[in-house]
Design an enzyme around this catalytic site. Structure first.
Site, mmCIF file in Angstrom:
data_model
loop_
_atom_site.group_PDB
_atom_site.id
_atom_site.type_symbol
_atom_site.label_atom_id
_atom_site.label_comp_id
_atom_site.label_asym_id
_atom_site.label_seq_id
_atom_site.Cartn_x
_atom_site.Cartn_y
_atom_site.Cartn_z
ATOM 1 N N SER A 49 0.863 -1.181 0.000
ATOM 2 C CA SER A 49 0.000 0.000 0.000
ATOM 3 C C SER A 49 0.899 1.230 0.000
ATOM 4 O O SER A 49 2.098 1.126 0.293
ATOM 5 C CB SER A 49 -0.898 0.007 1.238
ATOM 6 N N ASP A 84 -0.636 -1.508 -4.225
ATOM 7 C CA ASP A 84 -2.032 -1.719 -3.836
ATOM 8 C C ASP A 84 -2.731 -0.360 -3.679
ATOM 9 O O ASP A 84 -2.209 0.522 -2.988
ATOM 10 C CB ASP A 84 -2.029 -2.486 -2.491
ATOM 11 N N GLU A 135 -9.879 -0.199 -10.519
ATOM 12 C CA GLU A 135 -10.996 -0.438 -9.598
ATOM 13 C C GLU A 135 -12.240 0.336 -9.991
ATOM 14 O O GLU A 135 -12.180 1.492 -10.383
ATOM 15 C CB GLU A 135 -10.585 -0.051 -8.167
ATOM 16 N N GLY A 178 -10.370 -4.962 6.212
ATOM 17 C CA GLY A 178 -10.361 -5.112 7.669
ATOM 18 C C GLY A 178 -11.356 -6.174 8.102
ATOM 19 O O GLY A 178 -11.852 -6.959 7.286
ATOM 20 N N HIS A 207 -10.925 -7.838 -3.133
ATOM 21 C CA HIS A 207 -10.212 -7.179 -2.030
ATOM 22 C C HIS A 207 -10.873 -7.589 -0.720
ATOM 23 O O HIS A 207 -11.946 -8.167 -0.719
ATOM 24 C CB HIS A 207 -10.286 -5.654 -2.208
ATOM 25 N N GLY A 208 -10.222 -7.230 0.387
ATOM 26 C CA GLY A 208 -10.830 -7.505 1.689
ATOM 27 C C GLY A 208 -10.943 -8.982 1.988
ATOM 28 O O GLY A 208 -11.947 -9.451 2.544
HETATM 29 P P1 13P Z 1 -7.949 -7.090 4.215
HETATM 30 O O1 13P Z 1 -7.048 -6.209 5.026
HETATM 31 O O2 13P Z 1 -9.356 -7.015 4.628
HETATM 32 O O3 13P Z 1 -7.434 -8.476 4.135
HETATM 33 O O4 13P Z 1 -7.915 -6.493 2.720
HETATM 34 C C1 13P Z 1 -6.728 -6.464 1.994
HETATM 35 C C2 13P Z 1 -6.886 -5.751 0.710
HETATM 36 O O5 13P Z 1 -7.908 -5.806 0.070
HETATM 37 C C3 13P Z 1 -5.748 -4.981 0.210
HETATM 38 O O6 13P Z 1 -6.073 -4.246 -0.915
#
Ligand code: 13P
Length: 287
Positions: A49, A84, A135, A178, A207-208
């Site tokens: 990131s 990212d 995105e 998160g 993602h996520g």
């Molecule tokens: P998480 O932190 O929820 O695993 O998501 C990671 C993510 O999507 C990075 O772009």
């Protein structure tokens, strides 16, 4: 050597599995993820990131560290180093620093501006041999201070962005960064199916990845997801293992305070998390 993520994700989409993007924060993270990928003979994407890049003193440091580790650790599985949620400026910095893949997150711009900037970056990234992710529809939760609401992407907008020549597409389908709240509605598979129908062969990105139940992950892969991002889950397992070590007073026994000892349980915990995810995503043995 670093590779772009294009080939590994095309193969994943065709083979009905997903490649994990694991975000890195420091040397321990990078080493643990690379070692696990090699042990499991799995392709891997290291996500960085903008905040983590800054923390590690800049993208040049990150690229040099990852390149050197691949060589020193004799890593032979395909590894992509990927920005990212990159800003327009961040993308240019990573291209210059030697990353092999970038994500341009133009989801907060009006769609016309997202299209225009993505188009430009596709041209530059491809000329330099990098893959590029874009995105549509913001991913919920908070990452590096950017808060998204977890909206579902418009499949027509997804098609418009996919047609710009990007290599893989992140589309909001109710996923959030998160931990998922207790009242989370789950992934919107109708949205995912509609996006997949419009975008065809394009590998889709989820993602996520932290905390999404295994059955939802499998269904998402069935519906065209070929890349799954995981960040928070490695942080949680690292923190829990480190806390356990300190609460057991091990940092005060012998030379337990030595950072190489103090950080070892956390690093081992990251390896375990990455292994679980690679097994769930189906990328084991696919290098
Ligand atoms: P998480 O932190 O929820 O695993 O998501 C990671 C993510 O999507 C990075 O772009």
């Amino acid at each position: 050597m670093l590779v772009s993520a294009t080939e590994m994700l095309k193969k994943a989409k065709a083979g009905h599995y997903a490649v994990g993007q694991f975000n890195i924060n420091n040397l321990e993270w990078t080493k643990s993820i690379l070692a696990t990928a090699q042990e499991l003979n799995s392709p891997v994407i290291l996500g960085v990131s903008e905040g983590a890049g800054k923390y590690m003193t800049g993208y040049k440091t990150v690229a040099a560290m990852v390149e050197a580790m691949i060589e020193e650790m004799n890593i032979t599985v395909p590894v992509a180093l990927h920005l990212d949620h990159g800003s327009y400026e961040g993308c240019y910095k990573c291209i210059k620093a030697g990353f092999s893949s970038i994500m341009f997150d133009g989801s907060h711009y009006p769609i016309e501006e997202n299209v225009e900037k993505t188009k430009e970056l596709v041209k530059v990234a491809h000329a330099m041999g990098l893959s590029i992710e874009a995105e549509v529809g913001s991913i919920g939760g908070e990452e590096d201070g950017v808060v998204g609401m977890g909206e579902c992407a418009d499949p027509n907008e997804c098609k418009a962005i996919a047609d710009l020549g990007i290599d893989f597409l992140a589309a909001g389908i109710g996923n959030i960064h998160g931990k998922y709240p207790d009242n989370w509605q789950g992934l919107s598979f109708d949205t995912l199916a509609a996006i997949q129908e419009k975008t065809g062969e394009m590998p889709l990105v989820l993602h996520g990845g932290t905390g999404i139940p295994a059955d939802m992950i499998k269904k998402a892969i069935d519906l065209g997801v070929a890349k799954i991002n995981v960040n928070t889950e490695c942080q949680l397992s690292f923190a829990a293992a480190t806390r356990e070590y300190i609460e057991a007073g091990k940092d005060q026994q012998g030379k337990g305070f030595d950072p190489r000892k103090l950080l070892a349980p956390g690093a081992a915990a990251i390896k375990e998390t990455v292994k679980e995810k690679m097994e769930l995503f189906g990328s084991v043995g696919k290098a």
